[in-house]
Design a protein around this motif. Structure first.
Motif, PDB file in Angstrom:
ATOM      1  N   GLU A 185       0.659  -1.188  -0.189  1.00  0.00           N
ATOM      2  CA  GLU A 185      -0.071   0.019  -0.166  1.00  0.00           C
ATOM      3  C   GLU A 185       0.819   1.308  -0.038  1.00  0.00           C
ATOM      4  OE1 GLU A 185      -4.139  -1.328   2.288  1.00  0.00           O
ATOM      5  OE2 GLU A 185      -2.192  -0.809   3.543  1.00  0.00           O
ATOM      6  N   THR A 186       1.939   1.300   0.849  1.00  0.00           N
ATOM      7  CA  THR A 186       2.914   2.284   0.873  1.00  0.00           C
ATOM      8  C   THR A 186       3.577   2.456  -0.475  1.00  0.00           C
ATOM      9  OG1 THR A 186       3.113   2.219   3.125  1.00  0.00           O
ATOM     10  CG2 THR A 186       4.876   3.142   1.921  1.00  0.00           C
ATOM     11  N   ALA A 187       3.703   1.546  -1.283  1.00  0.00           N
ATOM     12  CA  ALA A 187       4.626   1.496  -2.592  1.00  0.00           C
ATOM     13  C   ALA A 187       3.728   1.938  -3.682  1.00  0.00           C
ATOM     14  CB  ALA A 187       5.258  -0.215  -2.804  1.00  0.00           C
ATOM     15  N   SER A 223      -3.362   0.922 -10.324  1.00  0.00           N
ATOM     16  CA  SER A 223      -3.226   0.783  -8.852  1.00  0.00           C
ATOM     17  C   SER A 223      -4.332   1.071  -7.977  1.00  0.00           C
ATOM     18  CB  SER A 223      -2.098   1.870  -8.504  1.00  0.00           C
ATOM     19  OG  SER A 223      -2.773   3.172  -8.831  1.00  0.00           O
ATOM     20  N   VAL A 224      -5.587   1.771  -8.717  1.00  0.00           N
ATOM     21  CA  VAL A 224      -6.665   2.008  -7.711  1.00  0.00           C
ATOM     22  C   VAL A 224      -7.525   0.865  -7.437  1.00  0.00           C
ATOM     23  CG1 VAL A 224      -9.022   2.989  -7.620  1.00  0.00           C
ATOM     24  CG2 VAL A 224      -6.983   4.348  -8.775  1.00  0.00           C
ATOM     25  N   ASP A 278       0.543   7.538  -4.506  1.00  0.00           N
ATOM     26  CA  ASP A 278       1.142   8.281  -6.008  1.00  0.00           C
ATOM     27  C   ASP A 278       2.467   8.725  -5.879  1.00  0.00           C
ATOM     28  OD1 ASP A 278      -1.480   8.165  -6.863  1.00  0.00           O
ATOM     29  OD2 ASP A 278      -2.186  10.064  -6.197  1.00  0.00           O
ATOM     30  N   GLU A 279       3.212   8.977  -5.072  1.00  0.00           N
ATOM     31  CA  GLU A 279       4.538   9.556  -4.949  1.00  0.00           C
ATOM     32  C   GLU A 279       5.474   8.539  -5.346  1.00  0.00           C
ATOM     33  OE1 GLU A 279       5.610   9.021  -0.250  1.00  0.00           O
ATOM     34  OE2 GLU A 279       4.961  10.795  -0.789  1.00  0.00           O
ATOM     35  N   ASN A 280       5.039   7.301  -5.480  1.00  0.00           N
ATOM     36  CA  ASN A 280       5.927   6.316  -5.701  1.00  0.00           C
ATOM     37  C   ASN A 280       5.729   5.564  -6.964  1.00  0.00           C
ATOM     38  OD1 ASN A 280       7.609   5.870  -3.429  1.00  0.00           O
ATOM     39  ND2 ASN A 280       5.871   4.614  -2.401  1.00  0.00           N
ATOM     40  N   THR A 281       4.521   6.382  -7.830  1.00  0.00           N
ATOM     41  CA  THR A 281       4.496   6.040  -9.284  1.00  0.00           C
ATOM     42  C   THR A 281       5.763   5.842 -10.090  1.00  0.00           C
ATOM     43  OG1 THR A 281       2.149   6.618  -9.006  1.00  0.00           O
ATOM     44  CG2 THR A 281       3.032   6.360 -11.323  1.00  0.00           C
ATOM     45  N   PRO A 282       6.607   6.852 -10.157  1.00  0.00           N
ATOM     46  CA  PRO A 282       7.771   6.906 -10.894  1.00  0.00           C
ATOM     47  C   PRO A 282       8.284   5.597 -11.088  1.00  0.00           C
ATOM     48  CG  PRO A 282       7.403   9.025  -9.890  1.00  0.00           C
ATOM     49  CD  PRO A 282       6.568   8.109  -9.358  1.00  0.00           C
ATOM     50  N   HIS A 283       8.555   5.036  -9.686  1.00  0.00           N
ATOM     51  CA  HIS A 283       9.234   3.698  -9.582  1.00  0.00           C
ATOM     52  C   HIS A 283       8.870   2.760 -10.646  1.00  0.00           C
ATOM     53  CE1 HIS A 283      11.522   4.690  -6.253  1.00  0.00           C
ATOM     54  NE2 HIS A 283      10.584   5.040  -5.572  1.00  0.00           N
TER      55      HIS A 283
END
Length: 225
Positions: free
Chosen positions: A86-88, A116-117, A91-96
């Motif tokens: 859930e943390t991964a 991801s939703v 939105d802030e981790n989408t670039p990974h």
């Protein structure tokens, strides 16, 4: 009129068990017996299925595991990994999850971006399921209830109550003590043990749960009068 033959049925609570129960109780020719057997067999099949897909100490279950062990397993293998995912997936981790070249041309490998939703929704449902089981197991621990004991009492209580419900004049006796066999002997305990064997695959004396169930049934009788 005789019910349809179930000779082809090979699962629990089939014709052999029906014959045994009818003979033990001496009620096979009673007009109420078919409905009684319908209730006993439907309830027994449901319990047997529940045991076949959940951990318990009985032979029909896939494996045995204590409540504490199950809680630990669910936390380590479900809750903690889900929380990390859930943390991964914020939105802030989408670039990974993006390689810059993929944005320049149409992908040829058939791998589409993960929604991801939807994934987070599925993870939330999985986490809720695990937490629900953990909550029930913690409740059992708090009440010092062993799963196997709870199962025993439920099977015994339901069998005795159904018998009383369909045949209210049937004597609810624990039977008599046999010093050689070192167990109670009688129609009621023989009936309960046969239902228990069919449900769990285990043969047990069940003297204590039968006594507890009878006390509970009699209390319910007194309250209803």
């Amino acid at each position: 009129m005789e019910p349809p033959s179930d000779q082809d049925y090979t699962g629990p609570f089939g014709s052999a068990c029906r014959k045994d129960v009818g003979a033990i109780l001496g009620l096979k020719d009673d007009p109420r017996f078919p409905d009684f057997w319908g209730k006993i067999s439907a309830s027994g099949k449901m319990k047997c299925h529940a045991l076949q897909i959940s951990p318990s100490a009985f032979a029909v279950s896939p494996f045995d595991m204590s409540a504490t062990q199950r809680i630990t397993w669910l936390q380590r293998n479900v809750l903690h990994p889900v929380e990390r995912l859930e943390t991964a997936l914020t939105d802030e981790n989408t670039p990974h999850f993006v390689h810059w070249e993929d944005q320049l041309r149409e992908r040829q490998d058939g791998i589409a971006p993960v929604d991801s939703v939807d994934l987070l929704s599925d993870l939330a449902a999985l986490k809720a399921q695990a937490k629900d089981v953990i909550s029930k197991l913690e409740c059992d621990l708090g009440m010092k209830v062993q799963t196997s004991d709870e199962i025993r009492f439920t099977i015994v209580y339901d069998a005795i109550w159904d018998l009383h419900d369909f045949f209210p004049d049937f004597s609810l006796s624990r039977g008599t003590w046999d010093p050689e066999l070192k167990k109670m002997i009688g129609v009621l305990p023989d009936f309960v043990r046969r239902v228990f064997l069919e449900t769990t695959g285990h043969s047990e004396q069940l003297d204590s749960p039968i006594q507890l169930a009878l006390e509970d049934v009699r209390k319910s009788q007194r309250k209803s009068t």
